[in-house]
Design a protein around this motif. Structure first.
Motif, PDB file in Angstrom:
ATOM      1  N   CYS A  49       0.826  -1.097  -0.010  1.00  0.00           N
ATOM      2  CA  CYS A  49       0.100  -0.149   0.112  1.00  0.00           C
ATOM      3  C   CYS A  49       0.992   1.132  -0.140  1.00  0.00           C
ATOM      4  O   CYS A  49       0.356   2.473  -0.431  1.00  0.00           O
ATOM      5  CB  CYS A  49      -0.951   0.016   1.233  1.00  0.00           C
ATOM      6  N   ARG A  50       1.914   1.174   0.487  1.00  0.00           N
ATOM      7  CA  ARG A  50       2.898   2.460   0.546  1.00  0.00           C
ATOM      8  C   ARG A  50       3.120   2.800  -0.957  1.00  0.00           C
ATOM      9  O   ARG A  50       3.172   4.056  -1.075  1.00  0.00           O
ATOM     10  CB  ARG A  50       3.924   2.112   1.298  1.00  0.00           C
ATOM     11  N   GLU A  51       3.635   2.041  -1.771  1.00  0.00           N
ATOM     12  CA  GLU A  51       3.918   2.424  -2.998  1.00  0.00           C
ATOM     13  C   GLU A  51       3.083   2.347  -4.231  1.00  0.00           C
ATOM     14  O   GLU A  51       3.273   2.866  -5.040  1.00  0.00           O
ATOM     15  CB  GLU A  51       5.308   1.544  -3.551  1.00  0.00           C
ATOM     16  N   HIS A  52       2.011   1.595  -4.009  1.00  0.00           N
ATOM     17  CA  HIS A  52       1.023   1.406  -4.879  1.00  0.00           C
ATOM     18  C   HIS A  52      -0.436   1.735  -4.262  1.00  0.00           C
ATOM     19  O   HIS A  52      -1.126   1.155  -3.611  1.00  0.00           O
ATOM     20  CB  HIS A  52       0.688  -0.127  -5.440  1.00  0.00           C
ATOM     21  N   HIS A  53      -0.957   2.982  -4.695  1.00  0.00           N
ATOM     22  CA  HIS A  53      -2.013   3.495  -3.836  1.00  0.00           C
ATOM     23  C   HIS A  53      -3.353   3.196  -4.868  1.00  0.00           C
ATOM     24  O   HIS A  53      -4.441   3.259  -4.564  1.00  0.00           O
ATOM     25  CB  HIS A  53      -2.002   5.039  -4.033  1.00  0.00           C
ATOM     26  N   GLU A  54      -3.073   2.799  -6.152  1.00  0.00           N
ATOM     27  CA  GLU A  54      -4.252   2.683  -7.174  1.00  0.00           C
ATOM     28  C   GLU A  54      -4.927   1.228  -7.199  1.00  0.00           C
ATOM     29  O   GLU A  54      -4.165   0.216  -6.990  1.00  0.00           O
ATOM     30  CB  GLU A  54      -4.143   3.176  -8.557  1.00  0.00           C
ATOM     31  N   VAL A  55      -6.181   1.049  -7.159  1.00  0.00           N
ATOM     32  CA  VAL A  55      -7.152  -0.022  -7.159  1.00  0.00           C
ATOM     33  C   VAL A  55      -6.654  -1.035  -8.498  1.00  0.00           C
ATOM     34  O   VAL A  55      -6.376  -2.017  -8.414  1.00  0.00           O
ATOM     35  CB  VAL A  55      -8.389   0.072  -7.229  1.00  0.00           C
ATOM     36  N   LYS A  56      -6.223  -0.207  -9.685  1.00  0.00           N
ATOM     37  CA  LYS A  56      -5.921  -0.810 -10.844  1.00  0.00           C
ATOM     38  C   LYS A  56      -4.793  -1.838 -10.810  1.00  0.00           C
ATOM     39  O   LYS A  56      -4.478  -2.762 -11.448  1.00  0.00           O
ATOM     40  CB  LYS A  56      -5.679   0.244 -11.782  1.00  0.00           C
ATOM     41  N   ALA A 108     -12.435  -1.973  -2.365  1.00  0.00           N
ATOM     42  CA  ALA A 108     -10.939  -1.998  -2.224  1.00  0.00           C
ATOM     43  C   ALA A 108     -10.020  -0.729  -1.994  1.00  0.00           C
ATOM     44  O   ALA A 108      -9.111  -0.601  -1.412  1.00  0.00           O
ATOM     45  CB  ALA A 108     -10.758  -2.600  -3.521  1.00  0.00           C
ATOM     46  N   ARG A 109     -10.904   0.345  -2.577  1.00  0.00           N
ATOM     47  CA  ARG A 109     -10.390   1.770  -2.613  1.00  0.00           C
ATOM     48  C   ARG A 109     -10.238   2.216  -1.018  1.00  0.00           C
ATOM     49  O   ARG A 109      -9.402   2.741  -0.489  1.00  0.00           O
ATOM     50  CB  ARG A 109     -11.251   2.593  -3.079  1.00  0.00           C
ATOM     51  N   MET A 110     -11.284   1.807  -0.132  1.00  0.00           N
ATOM     52  CA  MET A 110     -11.414   2.124   1.328  1.00  0.00           C
ATOM     53  C   MET A 110     -10.618   1.466   1.777  1.00  0.00           C
ATOM     54  O   MET A 110      -9.830   1.958   2.786  1.00  0.00           O
ATOM     55  CB  MET A 110     -12.918   1.700   1.663  1.00  0.00           C
ATOM     56  N   ILE A 111     -10.193   0.352   1.625  1.00  0.00           N
ATOM     57  CA  ILE A 111      -9.278  -0.823   2.383  1.00  0.00           C
ATOM     58  C   ILE A 111      -7.732  -0.289   2.233  1.00  0.00           C
ATOM     59  O   ILE A 111      -6.988  -0.204   3.060  1.00  0.00           O
ATOM     60  CB  ILE A 111      -9.303  -2.275   1.831  1.00  0.00           C
ATOM     61  N   ILE A 112      -7.580   0.142   0.903  1.00  0.00           N
ATOM     62  CA  ILE A 112      -6.220   0.833   0.561  1.00  0.00           C
ATOM     63  C   ILE A 112      -5.894   2.083   1.160  1.00  0.00           C
ATOM     64  O   ILE A 112      -4.795   2.221   1.973  1.00  0.00           O
ATOM     65  CB  ILE A 112      -5.894   0.771  -0.976  1.00  0.00           C
ATOM     66  N   ASP A 113      -6.835   2.987   1.314  1.00  0.00           N
ATOM     67  CA  ASP A 113      -6.747   4.067   1.856  1.00  0.00           C
ATOM     68  C   ASP A 113      -6.559   3.820   3.271  1.00  0.00           C
ATOM     69  O   ASP A 113      -5.675   4.740   3.895  1.00  0.00           O
ATOM     70  CB  ASP A 113      -7.862   4.964   1.571  1.00  0.00           C
TER      71      ASP A 113
END
Length: 242
Positions: free
Chosen positions: A147-154, A179-184
């Motif tokens: 998650c630190r280096e990859h912020h996009e769901v894509k 998925a967006r919420m979890i990454i954030d």
């Protein structure tokens, strides 16, 4: 606790320090026997690959409250497994030592998650497990690690070989979040943890988390937490936030 609250646990209990949640000011009272297990990521995922799908429903909730209280019967059973596991790890190096340790670790984790599911009473049915496959568990693993280096769901969809709509359907079904919420959420915890370190400037934190610039980092933090990184840091150092 990561959120600054305090919680007391009576032994016997299992506690899992799940990154990025950091536990601080741990106080032990009385005579306490503690077993500490640490394993390389690759070894651990080899062990859990066969049943990670079945526990993915509870993984996010467990990451937020990573402890399990054992009954006396559970404690006896788990202690015997821990004893066998540690014994196999400290014995002489044999041809099948790695395989033996992996097998015992798998048994230990299966018993552990049996306790978890007995307490929560919510196991997915086999048909649902087959329908959702291993996408949920694999996504959580990728999100925690990257998650630190990859912020996009894509990016996560590309690694999993599924569409964004499918990934969203899986995460909403299993965890009640997109998925967006979890990454954030994971990225925000990384940001808050880094901002607590006085040796890091806000620009340094922004760089560590791979934002394009400090302004982009500030917008992300304020959107997710409601205040700017600078104000969060000031409140931390003034003791307004634990």
């Amino acid at each position: 606790m990561p959120d600054g609250n305090r919680i007391g646990l009576l032994a016997p209990a299992y506690i899992d320090f799940v990154l990025p949640n950091r536990w601080e000011n741990i106080e032990l009272k009385g005579e306490v026997e503690v077993y500490l297990m640490a394993a390389e990521t690759g070894f651990f995922h080899e062990v859990t690959s066969k049943f990670r799908t079945r526990i993915s429903e509870r993984m996010m909730a467990f990451a937020q409250s990573p402890f399990i209280l054992f009954s006396s019967e559970d404690a006896v059973r788990m202690e015997s497994l821990v004893s066998a596991l540690f014994s196999s790890m400290t014995e002489r190096i044999d041809v099948f030592r790695r395989e033996l340790v992996q097998s015992l670790m798998c048994v230990f984790l299966c018993e552990l998650w049996n306790v978890v599911f007995r307490q929560c009473r919510s196991v997915l049915q086999p048909a649902e497990l087959y329908k959702w496959g291993d996408s949920g568990g694999n996504f959580l693993h990728l999100a925690h690690v990257h998650c630190r280096e990859h912020h996009e769901v894509k990016w996560y969809c590309e690694q999993l070989g599924i569409s964004a709509n499918t990934l969203t359907a899986v995460t909403k079904r299993l965890y009640g979040k997109t998925a967006r919420m979890i990454i954030d959420e994971l990225l925000l915890e990384e940001a808050k943890l880094a901002l607590r370190n006085p040796d890091y400037s806000i620009q340094s934190v922004s760089d560590q988390l791979f934002f394009s610039d400090q302004s982009a980092f500030g917008k992300f933090f304020k959107r997710c937490y409601g205040i700017s990184p600078a104000l969060y840091r000031r409140q931390i150092f003034q003791g307004e936030i634990k």
